[in-house]
Design an enzyme around this catalytic site. Structure first.
Site, PDB file in Angstrom:
ATOM      1  N   ASN A  97       7.727   4.989   0.432  1.00 36.93           N
ATOM      2  CA  ASN A  97       7.921   5.650  -0.847  1.00 36.93           C
ATOM      3  C   ASN A  97       7.215   7.004  -0.780  1.00 36.93           C
ATOM      4  OD1 ASN A  97       5.143   5.209  -1.350  1.00 36.93           O
ATOM      5  ND2 ASN A  97       5.550   3.294  -2.441  1.00 36.93           N
ATOM      6  N   GLY A 107      10.370  -2.916  -2.570  1.00 36.77           N
ATOM      7  CA  GLY A 107      10.358  -2.247  -1.275  1.00 36.77           C
ATOM      8  C   GLY A 107      10.598  -3.215  -0.129  1.00 36.77           C
ATOM      9  N   ASP A 108      10.099  -4.435  -0.257  1.00 40.95           N
ATOM     10  CA  ASP A 108      10.314  -5.451   0.772  1.00 40.95           C
ATOM     11  C   ASP A 108      11.781  -5.869   0.803  1.00 40.95           C
ATOM     12  OD1 ASP A 108       7.522  -5.269   0.830  1.00 40.95           O
ATOM     13  OD2 ASP A 108       7.309  -6.981  -0.528  1.00 40.95           O
TER      14      ASP A 108
END
Length: 305
Positions: free
Chosen positions: A186, A245-246
């Protein structure tokens, strides 16, 4: 026993202690929230479960503590279809994360790493050596540097594609960065990894691509020798961004394993990450294949250079 997997995740597994608050506290401030909720999490375990839900044979290389939490996590991973034969039991406590989630779904996380930092390079090499069918390895940074380097060296030596999910961000050696098929930071993680050089400096190390996740602004894909490509965000009624995000990294890995182009893999990952924000909890919110394909069908991404 050796992992039977298309995708192997090398990373963390934690118990998440989640408190929902109206807003995240500032420095030195105390806020009150809802009742404490215990979930299973950890970037590695989340990505492995996400890959399994998206239809891949997924395995995890990780370290759990010799405690009840470790046993419960192992059982939960198996129940979600994740091969745990390369998950080792370390002489220490299982990792624990404290997660604050505000009314807008944004989070703040602190991790007591515990057994995650006891995962050694030799454990990673042994786990990956047995996963002969794996084409993609996903690596996060909730584990120690020796374990991360061992995963990168395996990918370099065996021609595996590596998705590097660089959280929590820290500077990494070129020996890791140059092996990455795609790095998925990010904005904040990109700054820690690359400083003022941005994605271009990571590409200069030899990484094939950098996919910067921008929340509601989508994903910006950088490849060497090409103009940046923007994949717009998919619509989502976000309530909790923990684990998004995972889910993104896992979606990218699954799509790469299936032979999709990098741009298509990023779109697939973005759809997975968007859906992961629509429910509370990192693990419970991870979408299945049908939901991701349906979202892609409704909202084909209009990519822009």
């Amino acid at each position: 026993m050796s992992p039977a997997a298309d995708i192997v995740v090398v990373g963390s597994a934690n118990v998440d202690l989640v408190i929902r608050v109206a807003r995240l506290p500032g420095a030195g401030e105390t806020v009150t929230g809802d009742d404490l909720q215990r979930d299973f999490g950890g970037k590695g375990a989340n990505a492995a479960v996400a890959a399994a839900r998206l239809g891949a044979r997924a395995a995890l290389v990780a370290a759990l503590g010799n405690d009840a939490d470790g046993a419960a996590i192992r059982e939960d991973l198996s129940a979600h279809g994740v091969d745990t034969s390369a998950v080792v039991t370390a002489d220490g406590p299982t990792g624990v994360a404290t997660v604050l989630v505000d009314a807008a779904g944004e989070n703040a996380i602190a991790v007591a790493s515990g057994a995650n930092l006891l995962l050694e390079g030799v454990d990673v090499r042994a786990g990956l050596a047995g996963a002969d069918g794996a084409t993609v390895v996903v690596v996060d940074l909730e584990i120690g540097g020796d374990a991360v380097l061992a995963a990168a060296e395996h990918c370099r030596a065996n021609g595996c594609r590596m998705v590097l999910d660089p959280g929590p961000a820290r500077p990494l050696p070129e020996a890791v960065l140059r092996v990455a098929t795609v790095i998925t930071p990010n904005r904040g993680e990109l700054e820690v990894l690359a400083g003022s050089g941005g994605a271009a400096s990571l590409l200069a190390t030899g990484a094939e691509a950098v996919a910067v996740t921008l929340g509601g602004e989508g994903v910006e894909l950088h490849e060497a020798g090409a103009a940046p490509l923007r994949v717009p965000a998919f619509p989502a009624a976000a309530v909790d961004t923990t684990g998004a995000g995972d889910a993104f990294a896992a979606g990218v890995a699954v799509a790469l394993h299936e032979g999709r182009s990098l741009a298509d893999a990023v779109a697939f990952g973005a759809a997975s990450g968007a859906l992961a924000t629509e429910s509370h909890g990192a693990r419970a919110a991870l979408p299945d294949r049908r939901a991701v394909e349906a979202l892609l069908g409704r909202h084909s991404p209009d990519r822009k250079s």
